[in-house]
Design a protein around this motif. Structure first.
Motif, PDB file in Angstrom:
ATOM      1  N   LEU A  97      64.812   0.277  65.685  1.00  8.92           N
ATOM      2  CA  LEU A  97      64.829   0.701  67.090  1.00  8.92           C
ATOM      3  C   LEU A  97      63.602   1.560  67.388  1.00  8.92           C
ATOM      4  CD1 LEU A  97      66.697   0.594  69.701  1.00  8.92           C
ATOM      5  CD2 LEU A  97      67.059   2.996  69.221  1.00  8.92           C
ATOM      6  N   LEU A  98      63.380   2.522  66.531  1.00  6.22           N
ATOM      7  CA  LEU A  98      62.293   3.479  66.721  1.00  6.22           C
ATOM      8  C   LEU A  98      60.937   2.787  66.919  1.00  6.22           C
ATOM      9  CD1 LEU A  98      61.129   6.311  66.354  1.00  6.22           C
ATOM     10  CD2 LEU A  98      61.313   6.004  63.903  1.00  6.22           C
ATOM     11  N   GLU A  99      60.699   1.763  66.105  1.00  4.38           N
ATOM     12  CA  GLU A  99      59.377   1.120  66.132  1.00  4.38           C
ATOM     13  C   GLU A  99      59.101   0.377  67.438  1.00  4.38           C
ATOM     14  OE1 GLU A  99      59.609  -0.641  62.303  1.00  4.38           O
ATOM     15  OE2 GLU A  99      58.866   1.192  61.347  1.00  4.38           O
ATOM     16  N   GLN A 100      60.130   0.177  68.236  1.00  2.28           N
ATOM     17  CA  GLN A 100      59.922  -0.524  69.513  1.00  2.28           C
ATOM     18  C   GLN A 100      59.570   0.431  70.651  1.00  2.28           C
ATOM     19  OE1 GLN A 100      62.836  -3.805  70.165  1.00  2.28           O
ATOM     20  NE2 GLN A 100      63.661  -3.097  68.221  1.00  2.28           N
ATOM     21  N   PHE A 101      59.428   1.735  70.322  1.00  4.81           N
ATOM     22  CA  PHE A 101      59.152   2.723  71.378  1.00  4.81           C
ATOM     23  C   PHE A 101      57.928   3.572  71.043  1.00  4.81           C
ATOM     24  CE2 PHE A 101      63.455   1.421  71.954  1.00  4.81           C
ATOM     25  CZ  PHE A 101      63.554   1.296  73.335  1.00  4.81           C
ATOM     26  N   PRO A 102      56.725   2.980  71.140  1.00  3.35           N
ATOM     27  CA  PRO A 102      55.519   3.737  70.794  1.00  3.35           C
ATOM     28  C   PRO A 102      55.261   4.922  71.728  1.00  3.35           C
ATOM     29  CG  PRO A 102      54.974   1.559  71.670  1.00  3.35           C
ATOM     30  CD  PRO A 102      56.452   1.598  71.510  1.00  3.35           C
ATOM     31  N   ASP A 103      55.792   4.880  72.972  1.00  2.00           N
ATOM     32  CA  ASP A 103      55.524   5.963  73.937  1.00  2.00           C
ATOM     33  C   ASP A 103      56.632   7.004  73.999  1.00  2.00           C
ATOM     34  OD1 ASP A 103      53.199   4.703  74.624  1.00  2.00           O
ATOM     35  OD2 ASP A 103      54.163   3.545  76.240  1.00  2.00           O
ATOM     36  N   ARG A 104      57.414   7.078  72.961  1.00  2.00           N
ATOM     37  CA  ARG A 104      58.560   7.989  72.977  1.00  2.00           C
ATOM     38  C   ARG A 104      58.112   9.442  73.088  1.00  2.00           C
ATOM     39  NH1 ARG A 104      57.979   5.512  67.598  1.00  2.00           N
ATOM     40  NH2 ARG A 104      57.244   7.138  66.193  1.00  2.00           N
ATOM     41  N   LYS A 105      59.006  10.273  73.686  1.00  2.00           N
ATOM     42  CA  LYS A 105      58.692  11.698  73.812  1.00  2.00           C
ATOM     43  C   LYS A 105      59.439  12.513  72.753  1.00  2.00           C
ATOM     44  CE  LYS A 105      58.189  15.320  77.144  1.00  2.00           C
ATOM     45  NZ  LYS A 105      58.231  15.746  78.517  1.00  2.00           N
ATOM     46  N   LEU A 106      60.666  12.115  72.464  1.00  2.00           N
ATOM     47  CA  LEU A 106      61.443  12.850  71.454  1.00  2.00           C
ATOM     48  C   LEU A 106      62.357  11.870  70.733  1.00  2.00           C
ATOM     49  CD1 LEU A 106      62.231  15.789  70.411  1.00  2.00           C
ATOM     50  CD2 LEU A 106      64.246  15.518  71.851  1.00  2.00           C
ATOM     51  N   VAL A 107      62.258  11.869  69.414  1.00  2.00           N
ATOM     52  CA  VAL A 107      63.195  11.055  68.644  1.00  2.00           C
ATOM     53  C   VAL A 107      63.873  11.917  67.587  1.00  2.00           C
ATOM     54  CG1 VAL A 107      61.296  10.104  67.280  1.00  2.00           C
ATOM     55  CG2 VAL A 107      63.509   9.026  67.172  1.00  2.00           C
ATOM     56  N   VAL A 108      65.192  11.877  67.644  1.00  2.00           N
ATOM     57  CA  VAL A 108      66.012  12.669  66.724  1.00  2.00           C
ATOM     58  C   VAL A 108      66.961  11.712  66.006  1.00  2.00           C
ATOM     59  CG1 VAL A 108      67.703  14.554  66.563  1.00  2.00           C
ATOM     60  CG2 VAL A 108      65.837  14.704  68.217  1.00  2.00           C
ATOM     61  N   ALA A 109      67.162  11.964  64.711  1.00  2.00           N
ATOM     62  CA  ALA A 109      68.034  11.088  63.916  1.00  2.00           C
ATOM     63  C   ALA A 109      69.111  11.896  63.209  1.00  2.00           C
ATOM     64  CB  ALA A 109      67.201  10.317  62.895  1.00  2.00           C
ATOM     65  N   ASP A 110      70.177  11.206  62.881  1.00  2.00           N
ATOM     66  CA  ASP A 110      71.298  11.758  62.099  1.00  2.00           C
ATOM     67  C   ASP A 110      71.467  10.827  60.897  1.00  2.00           C
ATOM     68  OD1 ASP A 110      73.628  13.012  61.289  1.00  2.00           O
ATOM     69  OD2 ASP A 110      74.826  12.412  63.016  1.00  2.00           O
ATOM     70  N   THR A 111      72.137  11.297  59.860  1.00  2.00           N
ATOM     71  CA  THR A 111      72.472  10.395  58.761  1.00  2.00           C
ATOM     72  C   THR A 111      73.737  10.867  58.083  1.00  2.00           C
ATOM     73  OG1 THR A 111      71.534   9.092  56.960  1.00  2.00           O
ATOM     74  CG2 THR A 111      71.171  11.476  56.860  1.00  2.00           C
ATOM     75  N   MET A 112      74.041  10.292  56.934  1.00  2.00           N
ATOM     76  CA  MET A 112      75.303  10.587  56.245  1.00  2.00           C
ATOM     77  C   MET A 112      75.126  10.381  54.747  1.00  2.00           C
ATOM     78  SD  MET A 112      78.788   8.854  57.451  1.00  2.00           S
ATOM     79  CE  MET A 112      80.335   9.618  57.164  1.00  2.00           C
ATOM     80  N   ASP A 113      76.049  10.981  53.954  1.00  2.00           N
ATOM     81  CA  ASP A 113      75.946  10.895  52.495  1.00  2.00           C
ATOM     82  C   ASP A 113      75.729   9.472  51.978  1.00  2.00           C
ATOM     83  OD1 ASP A 113      78.482  10.188  53.308  1.00  2.00           O
ATOM     84  OD2 ASP A 113      79.560  11.481  51.900  1.00  2.00           O
ATOM     85  N   LEU A 114      76.405   8.496  52.574  1.00  2.00           N
ATOM     86  CA  LEU A 114      76.285   7.109  52.092  1.00  2.00           C
ATOM     87  C   LEU A 114      74.835   6.630  52.097  1.00  2.00           C
ATOM     88  CD1 LEU A 114      77.845   4.362  51.390  1.00  2.00           C
ATOM     89  CD2 LEU A 114      77.543   3.831  53.801  1.00  2.00           C
ATOM     90  N   TRP A 115      74.114   6.936  53.182  1.00  2.00           N
ATOM     91  CA  TRP A 115      72.732   6.437  53.316  1.00  2.00           C
ATOM     92  C   TRP A 115      71.782   7.251  52.453  1.00  2.00           C
ATOM     93  CZ3 TRP A 115      73.872   2.049  54.967  1.00  2.00           C
ATOM     94  CH2 TRP A 115      74.832   1.871  55.950  1.00  2.00           C
ATOM     95  N   ILE A 116      72.090   8.526  52.246  1.00  2.00           N
ATOM     96  CA  ILE A 116      71.247   9.352  51.362  1.00  2.00           C
ATOM     97  C   ILE A 116      71.337   8.781  49.942  1.00  2.00           C
ATOM     98  CG2 ILE A 116      70.921  11.671  50.379  1.00  2.00           C
ATOM     99  CD1 ILE A 116      72.057  12.809  53.014  1.00  2.00           C
ATOM    100  N   GLU A 117      72.538   8.320  49.609  1.00  2.61           N
ATOM    101  CA  GLU A 117      72.756   7.777  48.264  1.00  2.61           C
ATOM    102  C   GLU A 117      72.168   6.378  48.109  1.00  2.61           C
ATOM    103  OE1 GLU A 117      76.899   8.507  47.245  1.00  2.61           O
ATOM    104  OE2 GLU A 117      76.752   6.702  46.003  1.00  2.61           O
ATOM    105  N   THR A 118      72.389   5.522  49.111  1.00  2.00           N
ATOM    106  CA  THR A 118      72.040   4.100  48.913  1.00  2.00           C
ATOM    107  C   THR A 118      70.649   3.736  49.435  1.00  2.00           C
ATOM    108  OG1 THR A 118      73.085   3.476  51.010  1.00  2.00           O
ATOM    109  CG2 THR A 118      74.460   3.388  49.030  1.00  2.00           C
ATOM    110  N   GLU A 119      70.092   4.480  50.387  1.00  2.00           N
ATOM    111  CA  GLU A 119      68.812   4.098  51.006  1.00  2.00           C
ATOM    112  C   GLU A 119      67.833   5.274  51.060  1.00  2.00           C
ATOM    113  OE1 GLU A 119      68.023   1.125  51.648  1.00  2.00           O
ATOM    114  OE2 GLU A 119      69.948   0.071  51.802  1.00  2.00           O
ATOM    115  N   PRO A 120      67.596   5.974  49.918  1.00  2.00           N
ATOM    116  CA  PRO A 120      66.739   7.169  49.984  1.00  2.00           C
ATOM    117  C   PRO A 120      65.310   6.856  50.439  1.00  2.00           C
ATOM    118  CG  PRO A 120      67.232   6.581  47.696  1.00  2.00           C
ATOM    119  CD  PRO A 120      68.095   5.714  48.553  1.00  2.00           C
ATOM    120  N   ASP A 121      64.774   5.700  50.041  1.00  2.00           N
ATOM    121  CA  ASP A 121      63.370   5.406  50.396  1.00  2.00           C
ATOM    122  C   ASP A 121      63.222   5.140  51.894  1.00  2.00           C
ATOM    123  OD1 ASP A 121      62.738   5.808  47.792  1.00  2.00           O
ATOM    124  OD2 ASP A 121      62.796   3.680  47.251  1.00  2.00           O
ATOM    125  N   LEU A 122      64.164   4.363  52.449  1.00  2.00           N
ATOM    126  CA  LEU A 122      64.103   4.096  53.897  1.00  2.00           C
ATOM    127  C   LEU A 122      64.278   5.388  54.684  1.00  2.00           C
ATOM    128  CD1 LEU A 122      66.122   0.821  54.627  1.00  2.00           C
ATOM    129  CD2 LEU A 122      63.672   1.221  54.898  1.00  2.00           C
TER     130      LEU A 122
END
Ligand code: AMP
Length: 305
Positions: A133-158
């Motif tokens: 999603l993020l990559e489709q908005f080159p003119d963005r003003k503010l981008v904030v993200a959230d995550t969860m333990d599952l993604w920290i464990e399974t997708e650390p590089d991403l």
């Protein structure tokens, strides 16, 4: 200003320690977020559900003033499902079952009329979807993200790639420790800042939240609540009030973020009073303002300092 969000749309089963449970109710990070933020600013949703998503759940969500042109009901796919059980303290929880289903598939297309969005919230979901999603908005003003333990464990590089591209990150204290290996919350927040964002907000449940920004630090208690029925969605609701306020004010300064955190705290304080989005459906902007004013009196420590 419009606010765009992606994240999970799910069917939740929730158990609380007093023996209450909600079976197969509307949930998902982007649902709580979009519902709460709709009281502040126009909200656009990009997310997918499967062909098993119940029509009454969609009707329940449509009570909120959210643009769902980017919500795809995907033939042949199944909806994300989550089953959680809360501990006695109503803060910690165990995930008993999680079925990613459509969350593990590609993000749906972003409608053309969403393309002018400047404020973006990447609610908890697969980081591949957040990046897409993020990559489709080159003119963005503010981008904030959230995550969860599952993604920290399974997708650390991403997640690390994501952190290098966003302005703000919100996560809870145990996730901050898990991500950075730091036991002290402030050290953990600083370690997150070193990964790229301008600010990080560490949520500490009933103990409030800490802002660590390159331009300053803020601390905020939670609203004192004695009616906690179901804490599910509290984190997403916190983000909804915060991002909704910032987008409506079109202000990304550290002072605005501090005020925005108070709005986030209050939206979360309503969410936890009932299961699913039931309480959020009953409130309006005036109800939020009323409790924000009460909260401001709690924060007033007098003029003598
Ligand atoms: P919160 O209580 O704010 O952390 O959000 C709870 C919501 O997140 C629930 O409605 C779940 O459906 C959803 N959820 C749980 N696990 C995940 C996950 N791994 N990815 C995305 N959403 C999730």
């Amino acid at each position: 200003m419009s606010l765009i969000v992606t994240g999970s749309v799910g069917i939740d089963t929730v158990e609380t320690p007093d023996g209450q449970r909600a079976d197969e109710v509307l949930g998902g990070s982007s649902i709580y977020f979009a519902a709460g933020a709709s009281y502040f600013t126009p909200v656009r949703l990009v997310a997918a559900v499967g062909d098993d998503f119940p029509a009454p759940m969609l009707d329940q969500f449509k009570q909120f003033d959210v643009c769902t042109d980017g919500l795809e009901q995907r033939e042949g796919s199944k909806t994300f499902r989550w089953h959680g059980r809360y501990h006695e303290n109503m803060n910690d929880r165990d995930t008993l079952d999680v079925q990613l289903n459509v969350l593990g598939e590609a993000l749906p297309p972003v409608p053309d009329h969403y393309k002018d969005s400047k404020y973006i919230f990447l609610a908890n979901t697969h980081p591949a979807g957040q990046l897409a999603l993020l990559e489709q908005f080159p003119d963005r003003k503010l981008v904030v993200a959230d995550t969860m333990d599952l993604w920290i464990e399974t997708e650390p590089d991403l997640l690390k790639t994501l952190l290098s591209k966003i302005d703000g990150f919100v996560l809870n204290d145990s996730e901050a420790k898990q991500l950075t290996g730091e036991q002290n919350v402030i050290k953990a927040a600083d370690a997150v800042l070193a990964m790229g964002p301008t600010f990080v907000i560490v949520k500490k449940g009933e103990h409030g939240a800490i802002l660590r920004h390159k331009d300053g630090t803020g601390v905020l208690p939670a609203f004192p609540a004695d009616q906690v029925v179901d804490p599910t969605g509290a984190g997403d609701s916190f983000a909804s009030g915060m991002m909704g306020y910032l987008c409506a004010a079109d202000d990304t300064s550290v002072d605005a973020i501090k005020r925005a955190m108070a709005y986030g705290t209050i939206v979360a304080s309503y969410t936890i009073e009932k299961f699913s989005t039931d309480r959020l459906a009953e409130i309006d902007r005036a109800t939020i303002e009323e409790r924000v004013k009460e909260f401001a009196t709690h924060l007033d420590i007098g003029a003598g300092i």
